[in-house]
Structure formats: C-alpha cells, structure tokens
Design a protein around this motif. Structure first.
Motif, mmCIF file in Angstrom:
data_model
loop_
_atom_site.group_PDB
_atom_site.id
_atom_site.type_symbol
_atom_site.label_atom_id
_atom_site.label_comp_id
_atom_site.label_asym_id
_atom_site.label_seq_id
_atom_site.Cartn_x
_atom_site.Cartn_y
_atom_site.Cartn_z
ATOM 1 N N VAL A 155 0.838 -1.208 0.000
ATOM 2 C CA VAL A 155 0.000 0.000 0.000
ATOM 3 C C VAL A 155 0.870 1.254 0.000
ATOM 4 C CG1 VAL A 155 -1.710 1.298 1.325
ATOM 5 C CG2 VAL A 155 -1.929 -1.170 1.101
ATOM 6 N N GLY A 156 2.015 1.195 0.709
ATOM 7 C CA GLY A 156 2.901 2.343 0.752
ATOM 8 C C GLY A 156 3.575 2.656 -0.568
ATOM 9 N N ARG A 157 3.566 1.699 -1.487
ATOM 10 C CA ARG A 157 4.175 1.921 -2.810
ATOM 11 C C ARG A 157 3.152 2.222 -3.898
ATOM 12 N NH1 ARG A 157 9.339 3.202 -1.756
ATOM 13 N NH2 ARG A 157 10.290 1.678 -0.361
ATOM 14 N N LEU A 158 1.889 2.041 -3.620
ATOM 15 C CA LEU A 158 0.860 2.254 -4.640
ATOM 16 C C LEU A 158 0.845 3.666 -5.233
ATOM 17 C CD1 LEU A 158 -2.251 0.265 -3.346
ATOM 18 C CD2 LEU A 158 -0.799 -0.246 -5.324
ATOM 19 N N PRO A 159 1.110 4.728 -4.431
ATOM 20 C CA PRO A 159 1.101 6.069 -5.033
ATOM 21 C C PRO A 159 2.049 6.234 -6.203
ATOM 22 C CG PRO A 159 0.968 6.254 -2.660
ATOM 23 C CD PRO A 159 1.218 4.792 -2.963
ATOM 24 N N TRP A 160 3.113 5.410 -6.255
ATOM 25 C CA TRP A 160 4.014 5.521 -7.407
ATOM 26 C C TRP A 160 3.338 5.050 -8.682
ATOM 27 C CZ3 TRP A 160 8.102 8.431 -7.045
ATOM 28 C CH2 TRP A 160 8.638 8.674 -5.778
ATOM 29 N N HIS B 130 9.952 7.040 -15.292
ATOM 30 C CA HIS B 130 10.899 6.081 -14.723
ATOM 31 C C HIS B 130 10.403 5.565 -13.379
ATOM 32 C CE1 HIS B 130 14.913 4.337 -14.075
ATOM 33 N NE2 HIS B 130 14.789 4.734 -12.821
ATOM 34 N N ARG B 131 9.933 6.482 -12.525
ATOM 35 C CA ARG B 131 9.469 6.076 -11.198
ATOM 36 C C ARG B 131 8.173 5.259 -11.275
ATOM 37 N NH1 ARG B 131 14.250 6.572 -9.345
ATOM 38 N NH2 ARG B 131 14.792 8.499 -8.248
ATOM 39 N N LEU B 132 7.323 5.562 -12.254
ATOM 40 C CA LEU B 132 6.112 4.765 -12.422
ATOM 41 C C LEU B 132 6.481 3.302 -12.607
ATOM 42 C CD1 LEU B 132 3.027 4.426 -13.010
ATOM 43 C CD2 LEU B 132 3.621 4.777 -15.423
ATOM 44 N N MET C 131 7.576 -2.169 -7.077
ATOM 45 C CA MET C 131 7.769 -2.494 -5.661
ATOM 46 C C MET C 131 6.552 -3.143 -5.009
ATOM 47 S SD MET C 131 10.063 0.674 -4.277
ATOM 48 C CE MET C 131 11.787 0.845 -4.770
ATOM 49 N N PRO C 132 5.339 -2.572 -5.152
ATOM 50 C CA PRO C 132 4.198 -3.244 -4.527
ATOM 51 C C PRO C 132 3.947 -4.624 -5.101
ATOM 52 C CG PRO C 132 3.456 -1.432 -5.924
ATOM 53 C CD PRO C 132 4.937 -1.298 -5.791
ATOM 54 N N VAL C 133 4.204 -4.794 -6.402
ATOM 55 C CA VAL C 133 4.052 -6.114 -7.011
ATOM 56 C C VAL C 133 5.047 -7.088 -6.392
ATOM 57 C CG1 VAL C 133 4.127 -7.426 -9.166
ATOM 58 C CG2 VAL C 133 3.234 -5.093 -9.162
ATOM 59 N N GLY C 134 6.302 -6.622 -6.235
ATOM 60 C CA GLY C 134 7.326 -7.466 -5.638
ATOM 61 C C GLY C 134 7.026 -7.794 -4.187
ATOM 62 N N ALA C 135 6.557 -6.795 -3.428
ATOM 63 C CA ALA C 135 6.241 -7.027 -2.018
ATOM 64 C C ALA C 135 5.114 -8.050 -1.873
ATOM 65 C CB ALA C 135 5.849 -5.708 -1.354
ATOM 66 N N LEU C 136 4.085 -7.921 -2.713
ATOM 67 C CA LEU C 136 2.974 -8.875 -2.671
ATOM 68 C C LEU C 136 3.443 -10.264 -3.091
ATOM 69 C CD1 LEU C 136 -0.041 -9.308 -2.200
ATOM 70 C CD2 LEU C 136 -0.426 -8.677 -4.598
ATOM 71 N N PHE C 137 4.255 -10.309 -4.140
ATOM 72 C CA PHE C 137 4.805 -11.581 -4.627
ATOM 73 C C PHE C 137 5.633 -12.265 -3.537
ATOM 74 C CE2 PHE C 137 8.532 -13.570 -6.866
ATOM 75 C CZ PHE C 137 7.871 -14.703 -7.311
ATOM 76 N N GLY C 138 6.483 -11.476 -2.858
ATOM 77 C CA GLY C 138 7.311 -12.035 -1.793
ATOM 78 C C GLY C 138 6.489 -12.543 -0.628
ATOM 79 N N GLY C 139 5.441 -11.801 -0.271
ATOM 80 C CA GLY C 139 4.587 -12.230 0.827
ATOM 81 C C GLY C 139 3.858 -13.521 0.513
#
Length: 411
Positions: A54-59, A353-355, A361-369
């Motif tokens: 959730v903390g990365r979604l704004p990107w 670039h940041r998009l 990042m949120p995709v990776g965090a969810l994938f890792g979890g």
C-alpha cells in the motif's frame, strides 16, 4: 569521489546534500521501525508485506502527474513543501502510536499519504540535480556518488540501528525523529539560492495528459534509458520480494530481535559505501555498460547468499554484497538518465521512470509475501536471485557500450 570538485564549484549542492542526508536519516530510522511496528501488530507475512504494498501504490497512481508538475513548478519549492507535508503526516503517525490507536490499516494509510508527497519530492529532486551541478556529466556522476554514499551512511548504516534503539525505548520515538528530519530538510532546501524554475514556454499550453505522452514518447526513443527503466522495475520487484518479509526472516529464521534486525539492515552500508567510492574507477576500467551488468549479477549473487545463510553472519555478508552492487547500479543508472535527458523533460522522464521502477515495488512485495506464505521465508530470496541473474543477461543485449556512447554524446 573528490569532494572539492562538486562541493566547491556548485554553491547549492552542499545544501541539497545536507537536506538529502538529514531526510535520509529519518527514512533510515523509519525503515527499521515501521516493519518492527507492523510485526507487533501481525505475524502473517502477507499482512506485513501488504503494508509495503500500500505504501508503494502512489508511485503507480501519481508518479506521472508529479513528473509533469516538476516540469511546471519551481522545483526547489516543490521539494520543501513536500517535506513539510511529510513532516506533518509522520508526526501524526507518532501521535497514533502514543494514543494506541495505531493498527495495520492506520500504517497503510500513513504510508500511502507519505508516498504521495514522496512522488512530488523525488521527481523534483532528480530533475534539479543536473542544474545544481551545471549539467556536466562527470559532476553529475560525482554528485550522485556523494548522494548514494550519504544514503548508505545515514539511511542504511546509522538510521536502522538508531531506529531499533528508539523503537525499543518507545514505539513512537522513531516517527518523531523522522518528522523532525523532514523539517530540517525543508530548511536546508529553502536556503538554496539558485533559480530552479523551468522556462514557462517549454510546456506551452499543453495539458497534463499531453505532457505525460511527450515524456513517454521521448523515453521510448532512447534505447538505453528505455532498457534501464524496464530493468529497474524488475530490479525493484525482485528486491522487494525479499525485503518485504526481511523482518520476519530475521526474527523467525535467524533468531534476531529488534536491535539485531536493525544491525543486519545496517551492515549493507559497508558494501554500498565502498561501491559508491569506487564506481568512477570501475567505470574507467570496464565502462559504464559493463559496470551496470556486473552490478545486476552481483545483486543476484547477494540474494542467493542470504537465501542459504545458516546464521546472521552469513546473511550479513550477503547484505554487504547487495549494498556494494546496488550502489554501483543506482549511481550509474541515475547519472545516465540525468545526463542524457534535456532539462525541460527531466521531471516527466523521472515520473515515467518512477512509475515503472517504483511501481514494481508493490508487485514485488505482494509476490514475496505470497511466496513466503506458500513455500517459506527463504523462497522469496531465491526468487529475487533468479530475477536479478536474468536481468544481468538481459542487460548484456540492451545496455551496450555503443548505445551508452550515443546517449551521452547526443545530449
């Protein structure tokens, strides 16, 4: 890194560096405190990683319009105003902790709102650096080396252990410190004397949508920057797959407490400092293109070391390797993007670039979890290693010496 070359010839750089350093110290404190706080509220890997998601979604939602705004507004003003917003929000989180109303949803909301301000600050910050150092490619690389070294020292080395100690003393103290760091950063940025407006006729009367489209179109026509952006997105996806559950790995697999976890975060700073100090020499030996490929392979190897680590000492070695390789990658990719992009497009190119990169990042965090929940905590580090080794192979074909030379010489 030669300090006089960039500090003495660019009057505003010391203030930008100081503002960045003190803000990063607060980030380092929170980087240890936030997952520790989340872990006190839940032991479920998916729940803890969701705070990061959730903390990365704004990107994903705001990176593009923030980039356009960085090409319209006074970039210096955008940075210090974003700092003030982040200070208020982080102070609010501290109050929530003190009053015992903090919860996983509160952490998610605070992280989401702070990250919106992050998109504004980051786009303006990346766009302002070339003008601060007069646009010279060597100075940009030197400035980024100093900024990455500062990030390593205060955000990765000093901040996490301090955050762990403060969290042990009081769960609210780390967030008070983070809020104060944003205030001090805003004061340094206000003291910069240069004019960091973009000429008003560069965007003309075009809409935000048209501005975004122009940024996408220009980036797509640059083979090296296009490749770097895509690889950065997958790089961050792999890193977050591991990092999102790192606190649980440290506690449940390595048997570390709050302070031990913060120390494990900090040891990677040693490698990153060495990488930041040697990136210029490495580039002279092998060239920027080869340095980028080696850094990707090195990060993959580092994750593999952590994945098989039998104890905290071996995991610490992996963190040092990861810090070294990531520093080399970040300095070179940032410097190429800033040196190879026209000033009036820097905000939008940073937004695009940041998009892609932060959006991974949120995709990776969810994938890792999810992976950790199904296959165990070590599986996330193995997956990250496989992703990074694959990116090193991809970079061999997309980031070549000849393409890098065309980019730098053409701008």
């Amino acid at each position: 890194m030669t300090a006089p070359a960039v500090f003495s010839t660019a009057p505003d750089f010391p203030k930008l560096w100081a503002a960045t350093s003190v803000s990063l110290l607060g980030n380092g404190i929170s980087s240890a405190a936030l997952p520790l706080l989340a872990a006190t509220l839940s032991s479920d890997p998916l729940v803890v990683s969701s705070v990061i998601v959730v903390g990365r979604l704004p990107w994903l939602l705001f990176a593009l319009p923030a980039g356009v705004m960085a090409d319209r507004w006074d970039r210096k003003r955008a940075m210090w105003l974003a700092d003030l917003v982040r200070a208020v929000l982080t102070a609010g989180l501290a109050v929530a902790v003190v009053t015992q109303v903090v919860s996983i949803p509160v952490l998610m909301l605070a992280g989401f709102l702070v990250a919106i301000a992050d998109t504004v600050f980051d786009s303006a910050n990346a766009a302002v650096l070339p003008k601060v150092v007069s646009g010279d490619a060597d100075r940009i690389q030197q400035a980024n080396s100093w900024l990455v070294a500062s990030r390593t020292t205060v955000e990765s080395f000093v901040g996490p252990p301090l955050g762990g100690l403060l969290f042990t003393a009081s769960r609210a103290l780390p967030f008070v410190g983070d809020a104060l760091s944003f205030l001090v950063s805003a004061l340094f940025l206000r003291g910069m004397r240069g004019d960091y407006h973009v000429k008003r006729d560069t965007l003309g009367g075009i809409s935000v949508r048209q501005g975004i489209k122009e940024g996408f179109s220009w980036l797509w026509r640059q083979p090296v920057l296009r490749a770097i952006t895509g690889i950065c997105g997958l790089f961050n996806l792999g890193c977050l797959a591991a990092n999102a559950i790192f606190v649980l790995f440290a506690q449940q697999v390595l048997g570390l407490g709050a302070f031990g976890f913060s120390l494990l975060l900090a040891v990677g700073a040693f490698g990153a400092l060495f990488g930041a100090s040697q990136v210029g020499r490495l580039n002279r030996w092998f060239g920027v293109a080869v340095s980028l490929r080696l850094s990707l392979a090195g990060t993959g190897l580092a994750f593999l070391v952590v994945a098989v680590a039998p104890n905290a000492w071996v995991a610490g070695l992996g963190e040092i390797m990861a810090g070294l390789a990531a520093a080399i990658w970040n300095i070179n990719q940032m410097s190429l993007r800033q040196a190879g992009t026209p000033n009036h497009l820097l905000g939008r190119i940073t937004g695009v670039h940041r998009l892609v990169t932060y959006g991974g990042m949120p995709v990776g965090a969810l994938f890792g979890g999810v992976l950790a929940s199904l296959l165990g905590l070590r599986a996330s580090f193995v997956a990250a290693s496989v992703i990074l080794f694959g990116l090193a192979v991809l970079a061999t074909f997309t980031i070549t010496r000849s393409r890098v030379a065309v980019l730098v010489e053409g701008n």
